[in-house]
Enzyme design. Structure first.
Site, PDB file in Angstrom:
ATOM      1  N   ASP A 140       9.990   5.307 -10.253  1.00 28.35           N
ATOM      2  CA  ASP A 140       9.569   5.867 -11.539  1.00 28.35           C
ATOM      3  C   ASP A 140      10.252   7.200 -11.840  1.00 28.35           C
ATOM      4  OD1 ASP A 140       7.979   3.701 -11.945  1.00 28.35           O
ATOM      5  OD2 ASP A 140       6.075   4.785 -11.980  1.00 28.35           O
TER       6      ASP A 140
ATOM      7  N   LYS B 288      -0.618  -4.184  -3.355  1.00 25.63           N
ATOM      8  CA  LYS B 288      -1.900  -3.597  -2.935  1.00 25.63           C
ATOM      9  C   LYS B 288      -2.034  -2.218  -3.582  1.00 25.63           C
ATOM     10  CE  LYS B 288      -4.604  -2.082   1.086  1.00 25.63           C
ATOM     11  NZ  LYS B 288      -4.721  -0.643   0.741  1.00 25.63           N
TER      12      LYS B 288
ATOM     13  N   SER C 267       0.819  -1.217   0.000  1.00 26.52           N
ATOM     14  CA  SER C 267       0.000   0.000   0.000  1.00 26.52           C
ATOM     15  C   SER C 267       0.855   1.270   0.000  1.00 26.52           C
ATOM     16  CB  SER C 267      -0.948  -0.043   1.204  1.00 26.52           C
ATOM     17  OG  SER C 267      -1.913   0.970   1.141  1.00 26.52           O
TER      18      SER C 267
END
Length: 549
Positions: free
Chosen positions: A302, A316, A291
Site C-alpha cells: 500500500d 487472515k 496474519s
C-alpha cells in the site's frame, strides 16, 4: 410525626434503589441466567453421564465449544499445549538444544544447536536417539519428543545414541539449559547483489533477528533485498510492525485495528530509522502466508515500497490476544480486525460454528488462478518460461473495487477472489505441477530416506563436503546411484516406480535429495540455501523483476 416521615422517606429511597438497580442490572440478570445454565449442564453431566468425566476436561471442552462458535481463529489451548505455544512465541524454552526429525519411527538428530547442551557433550548431526532415560523411543511421536526432551533448566536426561558412520552406540548425559529459537531461518547473499532473508514466523525476537540479518547483508554489498514470507503463518502483530518500520519513512501508516472495544483501536505508524528505507525490495508470499505476514506485505504494498511476488495469501485479517486461565490453559481470543493502510480488510469469508471452521481450513484456493480470471488471460501474462507463468495482477484491486455495491459479477472466479480475501501479489507466479509420482515420494518421506542412505555410506562422495556448505553447494553432484536408490526406496515403501515420471522430474528429485542432505549436514539454513540457490524459480524471478509496482 418526624419519625413517621423519616421512615416513609427511607422506604421511598429503598424502593427507588431497588427499581433503579433492577433496571441497571438487566444485563447482569441475563448473564447470571446464562452462566447458571452452563453450571447446571456441568452438574447434570457429572451426575448422570454413563462414565466418570474429569471436571477439568469437561470445563475445557466447554470453553473449547464456546471458542469454536466464534470464528476460525479463536482457540482454547489446554495447559500443556499453551505452555509449548507460549515458549515458541517467546523465542526460548528449556531443553537439550537439538533440531530433530522423526523418520521411519526413528528419532534423528538433524543438528545440535550451536552452544547448546547437546553440542557441549558431543552429540552430532545424523545421530539416532534410541532411548530417552532408558525408555525406547522407537516409534515416538513428535509431541512425545518435546514432552521428554524439554524440562526444567538444570535437570538431566540420559540419551542412548546410535552413530551410523561408526556403527556404535553411546550414552550421553545431557543437562537441560535455556534454548533460544529463531524465526529468521536464513540470511545470505545470492548472485547479482541480491540479499535473501527468510522469516518463518513472527515471535518475540523476530524484529531483533531481522535487524541483525539486514545489517549483515548490507555490509556484504546488497543492492536488492528479497524477503521470503512463504509458508509464514504469522505471529505477533507488533513484530511485523517493527519489521515493516525498517522499510518505511517516519509517519507512514503500517496497519490499524478496529474493534467494538475502543481500547483495541490502534494505529501503527513508522518511525525514522537507519534500516532499509530506500533500496530495491521484493517480498515473496504464497497461500501459506497469513496474519502478521499479510500485515507486512500489505503495508509495503500500500505504501508502494515493495513488489509483492508469489500467490494469493491466506486471508487472515483477525487479531488475537492470548488470555491465560489460572490452571495454565489459555484462550486465544479474537479482539479486533486489522486493516492495511489503504483500508483493505483482507479476512476471507467464513461461516461461524464447527462446520464452518472445518470448511475454512480445508477448502482449497487452487481454483482461483490468474489464468482463469478473465476470458483473455494473456492480458495479464507478464512472462512465461518452461517452469513458471508470471501474471501482472496488481491491477486486480481496482477491478474488485469496481464491483463493490453492485450485483454479483457473472465472473465466478472474480467473485471467489473477492470472497477469498488475502493480499493479491503484484506478480502472481504459477508453476508447472510436479508429477503424481514426485508428490507421492515427497509425501512418503522418500527423499529423506535416500538422503540418509547416502550420508550413512562411508564411501559416498558426500563425505568430502561435510565441513563446508559452500563447497557442498558448488561441488557435490547428485549421487550416481540415484535411480537405483529411488527404485529400492519405492519398493521398500510399496510405491509403484514410474520410469517416465522419474525421467521428467529427475532434476527435481536430485535437488530434493541434495537439499535433504544439506539439512542433515548444515541445518535448515543449509537446506534453504541449496534450494534457493539451485532451482527456486520464484526467487530467481524476484531478482529480475522491476522494483516499481
Amino acid at each position: 410525626m418526624s419519625r413517621i416521615l423519616t421512615i416513609a422517606m427511607m422506604l421511598v429511597v429503598l424502593a427507588f434503589g431497588v427499581f433503579l438497580g433492577s433496571r441497571m442490572a438487566g444485563d447482569g440478570t441475563d448473564r447470571y441466567r446464562e452462566q447458571k445454565k452452563m453450571s447446571e449442564a456441568y452438574e447434570l453431566i457429572k451426575a448422570f453421564y454413563v462414565d466418570d468425566v474429569p471436571g477439568d476436561s469437561l470445563a475445557g471442552a466447554g470453553v473449547q465449544g464456546m471458542a469454536g462458535y466464534l470464528d476460525p481463529h479463536t482457540l482454547y489451548l489446554a495447559p500443556e499445549k499453551a505452555a509449548y505455544s507460549q515458549a515458541e512465541f517467546d523465542g526460548n524454552f528449556d531443553g537439550i538444544g537439538i533440531e530433530y526429525d522423526v523418520l521411519n519411527d526413528t528419532l534423528l538428530v538433524v543438528t545440535p544447536l550451536s552452544g547448546g547442551p547437546s553440542a557441549a557433550v558431543g552429540i552430532a548431526p545424523g545421530d539416532r536417539i534410541l532411548a530417552i532415560d532408558s525408555v525406547s523411543c522407537i516409534g515416538i511421536s513428535r509431541q512425545d519428543v518435546m514432552r521428554k526432551l524439554r524440562g526444567k533448566r538444570g535437570t538431566r536426561v540420559l540419551l542412548n545414541v546410535y552413530r551410523p558412520l561408526s556403527g556404535k552406540s553411546f550414552d550421553f548425559l545431557v543437562t537441560r539449559g535455556k534454548i533460544s529459537t529463531s524465526s529468521v531461518d536464513a540470511a545470505f547473499m545470492l548472485e547479482g547483489g541480491n540479499g535473501y532473508i527468510r522469516i518463518s514466523r513472527f515471535m518475540a525476537t523476530t524484529a531483533d533477528e531481522f535487524r541483525l540479518a539486514l545489517t549483515k547483508l548490507r555490509h556484504a554489498g546488497m543492492r536488492r533485498l528479497i524477503v521470503d514470507l512463504r509458508g509464514n503463518p504469522g505471529g505477533f502483530l507488533e513484530q511485523a510492525v517493527q519489521v515493516a518500520d525498517e522499510f518505511l519513512g517516519e509517519g507512514q501508516l503500517i496497519v490499524y485495528t478496529k474493534s467494538r472495544n475502543s481500547a483495541e483501536n490502534v494505529r501503527y505508524v513508522a518511525h525514522s530509522g537507519d534500516g532499509y528505507e530506500k533500496g530495491a525490495l521484493v517480498v515473496l508470499v504464497d497461500k501459506g502466508s497469513a496474519s502478521a505476514s499479510e500485515i507486512l506485505a500489505g503495508a509495503l504494498q500500500d505504501n508502494h515500497r515493495a513488489v509483492i511476488v508469489g500467490e494469493l495469501t491466506f486471508g487472515k485479517g483477525l487479531v488475537q490476544r492470548q488470555l491465560q486461565f489460572s490452571d495454565g490453559s489459555m484462550l486465544r481470543l479474537t479482539v479486533s480486525r486489522y486493516y492495511t493502510p489503504s483500508g483493505r480488510q483482507i479476512q476471507r469469508q467464513y461461516v461461524k460454528g464447527e462446520g464452518g471452521r472445518d470448511r475454512y481450513y480445508h477448502e482449497s484456493l487452487a481454483n482461483i488462478m490468474p489464468g482463469k480470471l478473465f476470458s483473455d488471460p494473456d492480458s495479464l501474462l507478464y512472462r512465461k518460461t518452461s517452469e513458471v507463468s508470471v501474471y501482472r495482477t496488481g491491477g486486480l484491486y481496482g477491478v474488485l473495487d469496481s464491483l463493490k455495491g453492485k450485483a454479483a459479477s457473472k465472473n465466478l472466479q472474480l467473485n471467489a477472489l473477492s470472497a477469498a480475501g488475502g493480499i493479491i501479489p503484484d506478480f502472481w507466479v504459477t508453476g508447472r505441477p510436479y508429477t503424481e509420482f514426485y508428490q507421492e515420494m515427497y509425501r512418503s518421506g522418500l527423499f529423506e530416506d535416500i538422503a540418509l542412505k547416502i550420508l550413512d555410506d562411508p564411501k559416498s562422495s558426500v563425505q568430502a563436503y561435510r565441513a563446508s556448505l559452500d563447497g557442498f553447494i558448488s561441488g557435490y553432484l547428485d549421487d550416481g546411484r540415484l535411480l537405483s536408490l529411488v527404485r529400492k526406496s519405492c519398493s521398500a515403501r510399496g510405491i509403484a516406480f514410474d520410469a517416465a515420471s522419474f525421467r521428467r522430474d529427475r532434476a527435481y528429485v536430485a535437488l530434493a535429495v541434495k537439499s535433504r542432505i544439506a539439512h542433515q549436514l548444515f541445518g535448515f539454513e543449509g537446506q534453504i540455501r541449496v534450494f534457493v540457490s539451485g532451482a527456486d524459480p520464484v526467487v530467481r524471478m524476484a531478482g529480475e523483476l522491476p522494483v516499481v509496482p
